[in-house]
Motif scaffolding. Structure first.
Motif, PDB file in Angstrom:
ATOM      1  N   LEU A 105     -37.833 -11.608 -38.224  1.00  0.00           N
ATOM      2  CA  LEU A 105     -36.919 -12.740 -38.051  1.00  0.00           C
ATOM      3  C   LEU A 105     -35.846 -12.430 -37.018  1.00  0.00           C
ATOM      4  O   LEU A 105     -35.561 -13.255 -36.145  1.00  0.00           O
ATOM      5  CB  LEU A 105     -36.232 -13.076 -39.380  1.00  0.00           C
ATOM      6  CG  LEU A 105     -36.862 -14.133 -40.244  1.00  0.00           C
ATOM      7  CD1 LEU A 105     -36.109 -14.252 -41.557  1.00  0.00           C
ATOM      8  CD2 LEU A 105     -36.941 -15.460 -39.552  1.00  0.00           C
ATOM      9  N   LYS A 106     -35.252 -11.269 -37.122  1.00  0.00           N
ATOM     10  CA  LYS A 106     -34.163 -10.927 -36.215  1.00  0.00           C
ATOM     11  C   LYS A 106     -34.640 -10.652 -34.795  1.00  0.00           C
ATOM     12  O   LYS A 106     -33.975 -11.034 -33.840  1.00  0.00           O
ATOM     13  CB  LYS A 106     -33.406  -9.708 -36.735  1.00  0.00           C
ATOM     14  CG  LYS A 106     -32.588 -10.010 -37.963  1.00  0.00           C
ATOM     15  CD  LYS A 106     -31.619  -8.923 -38.326  1.00  0.00           C
ATOM     16  CE  LYS A 106     -32.150  -7.552 -38.168  1.00  0.00           C
ATOM     17  NZ  LYS A 106     -31.265  -6.491 -38.571  1.00  0.00           N
ATOM     18  N   LEU A 107     -35.775  -9.990 -34.643  1.00  0.00           N
ATOM     19  CA  LEU A 107     -36.208  -9.537 -33.327  1.00  0.00           C
ATOM     20  C   LEU A 107     -37.146 -10.493 -32.594  1.00  0.00           C
ATOM     21  O   LEU A 107     -37.071 -10.611 -31.372  1.00  0.00           O
ATOM     22  CB  LEU A 107     -36.880  -8.171 -33.443  1.00  0.00           C
ATOM     23  CG  LEU A 107     -36.002  -7.055 -34.006  1.00  0.00           C
ATOM     24  CD1 LEU A 107     -36.818  -5.792 -34.178  1.00  0.00           C
ATOM     25  CD2 LEU A 107     -34.808  -6.814 -33.107  1.00  0.00           C
ATOM     26  N   ARG A 108     -38.021 -11.172 -33.321  1.00  0.00           N
ATOM     27  CA  ARG A 108     -39.049 -11.966 -32.656  1.00  0.00           C
ATOM     28  C   ARG A 108     -38.913 -13.464 -32.865  1.00  0.00           C
ATOM     29  O   ARG A 108     -39.344 -14.242 -32.032  1.00  0.00           O
ATOM     30  CB  ARG A 108     -40.432 -11.542 -33.143  1.00  0.00           C
ATOM     31  CG  ARG A 108     -40.764 -10.131 -32.789  1.00  0.00           C
ATOM     32  CD  ARG A 108     -42.186  -9.814 -33.153  1.00  0.00           C
ATOM     33  NE  ARG A 108     -42.375  -8.383 -33.055  1.00  0.00           N
ATOM     34  CZ  ARG A 108     -42.839  -7.627 -34.020  1.00  0.00           C
ATOM     35  NH1 ARG A 108     -43.189  -8.158 -35.151  1.00  0.00           N
ATOM     36  NH2 ARG A 108     -42.953  -6.332 -33.858  1.00  0.00           N
ATOM     37  N   GLU A 109     -38.356 -13.862 -33.975  1.00  0.00           N
ATOM     38  CA  GLU A 109     -38.314 -15.286 -34.304  1.00  0.00           C
ATOM     39  C   GLU A 109     -36.874 -15.793 -34.256  1.00  0.00           C
ATOM     40  O   GLU A 109     -36.305 -16.220 -35.247  1.00  0.00           O
ATOM     41  CB  GLU A 109     -38.931 -15.506 -35.682  1.00  0.00           C
ATOM     42  CG  GLU A 109     -40.371 -15.056 -35.748  1.00  0.00           C
ATOM     43  CD  GLU A 109     -40.952 -15.123 -37.139  1.00  0.00           C
ATOM     44  OE1 GLU A 109     -40.363 -15.778 -38.017  1.00  0.00           O
ATOM     45  OE2 GLU A 109     -42.004 -14.518 -37.344  1.00  0.00           O
ATOM     46  N   HIS A 110     -36.308 -15.768 -33.072  1.00  0.00           N
ATOM     47  CA  HIS A 110     -34.901 -16.102 -32.895  1.00  0.00           C
ATOM     48  C   HIS A 110     -34.593 -17.535 -33.314  1.00  0.00           C
ATOM     49  O   HIS A 110     -33.569 -17.789 -33.952  1.00  0.00           O
ATOM     50  CB  HIS A 110     -34.483 -15.905 -31.440  1.00  0.00           C
ATOM     51  CG  HIS A 110     -34.667 -14.520 -30.958  1.00  0.00           C
ATOM     52  ND1 HIS A 110     -33.906 -13.470 -31.403  1.00  0.00           N
ATOM     53  CD2 HIS A 110     -35.557 -13.997 -30.073  1.00  0.00           C
ATOM     54  CE1 HIS A 110     -34.304 -12.361 -30.811  1.00  0.00           C
ATOM     55  NE2 HIS A 110     -35.303 -12.644 -30.000  1.00  0.00           N
ATOM     56  N   GLU A 111     -35.464 -18.470 -32.957  1.00  0.00           N
ATOM     57  CA  GLU A 111     -35.212 -19.882 -33.277  1.00  0.00           C
ATOM     58  C   GLU A 111     -35.218 -20.112 -34.785  1.00  0.00           C
ATOM     59  O   GLU A 111     -34.358 -20.811 -35.317  1.00  0.00           O
ATOM     60  CB  GLU A 111     -36.258 -20.779 -32.597  1.00  0.00           C
ATOM     61  CG  GLU A 111     -35.956 -22.244 -32.725  1.00  0.00           C
ATOM     62  CD  GLU A 111     -34.613 -22.625 -32.118  1.00  0.00           C
ATOM     63  OE1 GLU A 111     -33.956 -23.513 -32.697  1.00  0.00           O
ATOM     64  OE2 GLU A 111     -34.221 -22.057 -31.097  1.00  0.00           O
TER      65      GLU A 111
ATOM     66  N   LYS B 151     -32.016 -21.340 -37.117  1.00  0.00           N
ATOM     67  CA  LYS B 151     -32.110 -22.493 -38.007  1.00  0.00           C
ATOM     68  C   LYS B 151     -31.659 -22.124 -39.422  1.00  0.00           C
ATOM     69  O   LYS B 151     -30.916 -22.866 -40.063  1.00  0.00           O
ATOM     70  CB  LYS B 151     -33.558 -23.004 -38.043  1.00  0.00           C
ATOM     71  CG  LYS B 151     -33.728 -24.301 -38.783  1.00  0.00           C
ATOM     72  CD  LYS B 151     -35.179 -24.716 -38.918  1.00  0.00           C
ATOM     73  CE  LYS B 151     -35.851 -24.955 -37.614  1.00  0.00           C
ATOM     74  NZ  LYS B 151     -37.231 -25.482 -37.780  1.00  0.00           N
ATOM     75  N   ILE B 152     -32.047 -20.965 -39.888  1.00  0.00           N
ATOM     76  CA  ILE B 152     -31.649 -20.493 -41.219  1.00  0.00           C
ATOM     77  C   ILE B 152     -30.141 -20.287 -41.268  1.00  0.00           C
ATOM     78  O   ILE B 152     -29.486 -20.681 -42.233  1.00  0.00           O
ATOM     79  CB  ILE B 152     -32.405 -19.209 -41.587  1.00  0.00           C
ATOM     80  CG1 ILE B 152     -33.882 -19.526 -41.834  1.00  0.00           C
ATOM     81  CG2 ILE B 152     -31.793 -18.543 -42.809  1.00  0.00           C
ATOM     82  CD1 ILE B 152     -34.762 -18.313 -41.965  1.00  0.00           C
ATOM     83  N   ARG B 153     -29.587 -19.671 -40.252  1.00  0.00           N
ATOM     84  CA  ARG B 153     -28.135 -19.435 -40.224  1.00  0.00           C
ATOM     85  C   ARG B 153     -27.357 -20.744 -40.221  1.00  0.00           C
ATOM     86  O   ARG B 153     -26.325 -20.862 -40.882  1.00  0.00           O
ATOM     87  CB  ARG B 153     -27.751 -18.601 -39.005  1.00  0.00           C
ATOM     88  CG  ARG B 153     -28.094 -17.158 -39.175  1.00  0.00           C
ATOM     89  CD  ARG B 153     -27.467 -16.249 -38.149  1.00  0.00           C
ATOM     90  NE  ARG B 153     -26.993 -16.946 -36.968  1.00  0.00           N
ATOM     91  CZ  ARG B 153     -26.976 -16.435 -35.757  1.00  0.00           C
ATOM     92  NH1 ARG B 153     -27.397 -15.226 -35.563  1.00  0.00           N
ATOM     93  NH2 ARG B 153     -26.533 -17.130 -34.728  1.00  0.00           N
TER      94      ARG B 153
END
Length: 72
Positions: free
Chosen positions: A53-59, A63-65
């Protein structure tokens, strides 16, 4: 992993300021996901998912944040 499950995981890990070295926090995540969603995943699987999540799935992470900020 569903969006709700990821939301729960990120919420717990962000509150605890998880950096990958605190094993007790990951146990809390495992128990919470099982209790709230009936999902059983190992600590290693969740650790990898957090890293992805942190390194590859930025979008997805953004959205979660945003959702977490709105709920507070």
């Amino acid at each position: 992993m569903s969006f709700g499950e990821m939301l729960e995981m990120v919420d717990i890990l962000k509150k605890a300021d998880y950096d990958g070295k605190k094993a007790k926090i990951m146990v809390k995540v495992v128990k919470s996901l099982h209790r709230n969603f009936g999902v059983r995943q190992s600590k290693d699987q969740l650790r990898k998912r957090w890293s992805d999540l942190k390194l590859r799935e930025h979008e997805q992470y953004r959205k979660i944040r945003r959702v977490l900020k709105k709920s507070k």
